[in-house]
Design an enzyme around this catalytic site. Sequence first.
Site, mmCIF file in Angstrom:
data_model
loop_
_atom_site.group_PDB
_atom_site.id
_atom_site.type_symbol
_atom_site.label_atom_id
_atom_site.label_comp_id
_atom_site.label_asym_id
_atom_site.label_seq_id
_atom_site.Cartn_x
_atom_site.Cartn_y
_atom_site.Cartn_z
ATOM 1 N N LYS A 118 17.393 -7.133 14.945
ATOM 2 C CA LYS A 118 18.785 -6.708 15.105
ATOM 3 C C LYS A 118 18.828 -5.233 14.696
ATOM 4 C CE LYS A 118 22.427 -5.737 13.383
ATOM 5 N NZ LYS A 118 23.140 -4.444 13.600
ATOM 6 N N GLY B 169 24.466 -5.985 18.188
ATOM 7 C CA GLY B 169 25.793 -6.381 17.709
ATOM 8 C C GLY B 169 25.960 -5.941 16.269
ATOM 9 N N GLY C 28 26.395 -5.649 12.198
ATOM 10 C CA GLY C 28 25.683 -6.223 11.061
ATOM 11 C C GLY C 28 26.429 -7.405 10.479
ATOM 12 N N VAL D 250 26.258 -10.272 13.705
ATOM 13 C CA VAL D 250 24.933 -10.605 14.244
ATOM 14 C C VAL D 250 23.853 -10.513 13.159
ATOM 15 C CG1 VAL D 250 23.274 -10.128 16.086
ATOM 16 C CG2 VAL D 250 25.712 -9.759 16.480
ATOM 17 N N GLY D 251 23.942 -9.469 12.327
ATOM 18 C CA GLY D 251 22.972 -9.324 11.229
ATOM 19 C C GLY D 251 23.025 -10.534 10.307
ATOM 20 N N GLU E 252 13.981 -2.873 1.875
ATOM 21 C CA GLU E 252 13.693 -1.438 1.765
ATOM 22 C C GLU E 252 15.037 -0.737 1.733
ATOM 23 O OE1 GLU E 252 10.708 -0.188 1.362
ATOM 24 O OE2 GLU E 252 9.551 -1.990 1.808
ATOM 25 N N CYS F 203 15.831 7.929 3.628
ATOM 26 C CA CYS F 203 15.949 7.191 2.363
ATOM 27 C C CYS F 203 15.131 7.847 1.269
ATOM 28 C CB CYS F 203 15.506 5.755 2.579
ATOM 29 S SG CYS F 203 13.923 5.645 3.388
ATOM 30 N N GLU G 155 23.718 7.889 -3.271
ATOM 31 C CA GLU G 155 23.009 8.370 -2.088
ATOM 32 C C GLU G 155 24.033 8.959 -1.120
ATOM 33 O OE1 GLU G 155 21.294 5.360 0.494
ATOM 34 O OE2 GLU G 155 19.446 6.516 0.480
#
Length: 468
Positions: A169, A200, A202, A205-206, A244, A278, A375
Amino acid sequence: MNYQQFYIDGEWVSSSGTETIDVLNPATDEVIDKVSAATTEDVDRAVKAAKKAFPSWSALTVAERASYFKKLKQALKDNLGTLADLMTAELGATTRFSHDVQVTMSINEMEATIRAAETYQFDHYIRDALVTAEPIGVVACISPWNYPLNQIQRKISPALLAGNTVVVKPATETPLTALYFAKLIDEVGFPAGVFNILTGSGSKVGTGVASHPDVDVISFTGSTEVGEKLYAAGSKGIKKIILELGGKSPMLLLPGGSIKTAVKKTLGTIINNQGQSCSALTRLIVPKDDLKAVQEELLAQLKDVKIGDPTLEDTDLGPVVSAKQEETVLGYIAKGKEEGATILTGGNKVDCPGHYIEPTVFVDVKNDMTIAQEEIFGPVLTVIPYESVEEGITISNDTTYGLSGAVVGPDEDEAVAIARKIRTGNVMVNEGAVTADSPFGGYKESGIGHEKGVYGFEDYLNIKAILR
Ligand code: NAP
Ligand code: MG
């Protein structure tokens, strides 16, 4: 290519629903194309296909599975330009960065993972116990937009080479690169159901893929916020989880270290990909006595940074990925001013269409300020002075994250000794840089597990002891 389809069970198929999502170019805000939003039924179909393909795919030898990847690696090489252009269009990364870093890195890392798989010792003995490593099952791969090809490559290469099957995804901002990658996978002729992809949101669908009862592993790259949710989701059914996540990585300049090197390495991560990495070194931690020289070097190196159309060969800094990201980054810049940090340079949106933000450097930063703790994911750097090396190390580690870092110092052995004290999964020393097979993974809230090379490969294996 028809980007409104999903690739499931070896075929391009339409969604069972009708909802679509526009894909925008952040340099112009123009709609490039649209993708379909998968339904629960589509998700179920993809996971079922992966589950069905698992017994035969996992029964192949590593050499057989690697033969598909060697062809896929060649396909990436042959399509380097197309893939780079696609991600420049949907992500805003400069053509140079997409081409020379993003896609090239995927090719090199895929090669390293093939090497890790081919040389891996699946069986060994511990006294009388035969210890064997086996694939786990169906892997849900959920990826972010900042490296639209490589974040997927880093999951599917080890997962599939180890004998698992996958459902991918991709991020909603950058699905086109992912679907084009699927086209190459289809053309290589992987067995049906081994690789599946659907698009799709998150949240729908995630979540649907990750929490599907037939999924055995959740492999997620993205924010710590979503990572926490998936960690919780994975507890149902005791799924294996690989995370991650985000970072707020330090560049620690030691007294007598090369200011030029420290600034160059730091700015590389702030300018390339618009700072949306990241592992970006977003905190430049320097001896108090060097502060003035560091500021001068920062201004000198930023003087010629060219901001603009990412498709032009000489552009250094393109737009951030979306209007939402622009708002987030500008919000942090405002917060930094509010909390009393000083802007050395930048700080503004560029006055033109598209989501361009000037490279921004904050000085007079204290490590407990929001801009030093959260972040930002944009071209924003904080410079933090320290009095003693011990304090520099303490500041480096004073964050909830632990992804990457760097130490620059006059004595390499001493710098390595200090690198050992930095609580992150990667630390670069002086000119040192990550390689295609070096492990990558986070300490603390930056994640669980690894990607790349043999450590990334092992995350997709179960260990069995056979006793006789
Ligand atoms: P994100 O918002 O966490 O999204 C990442 C992926 O998760 C996207 O595909 C997203 O879908 C999906 N998602 C969102 N909410 C979900 C939910 N509740 N359940 C399941 N999936 C969900 O991150 P991002 O904004 O795309 O990427 C930036 C973040 O990724 C940064 O924090 C960065 O540090 C991190 N990152 C980490 C690494 C690493 O290797 N450690 C590498 C790159 C990036 P949608 O796109 O539809 O929202
Ligand atoms: Mg997002």
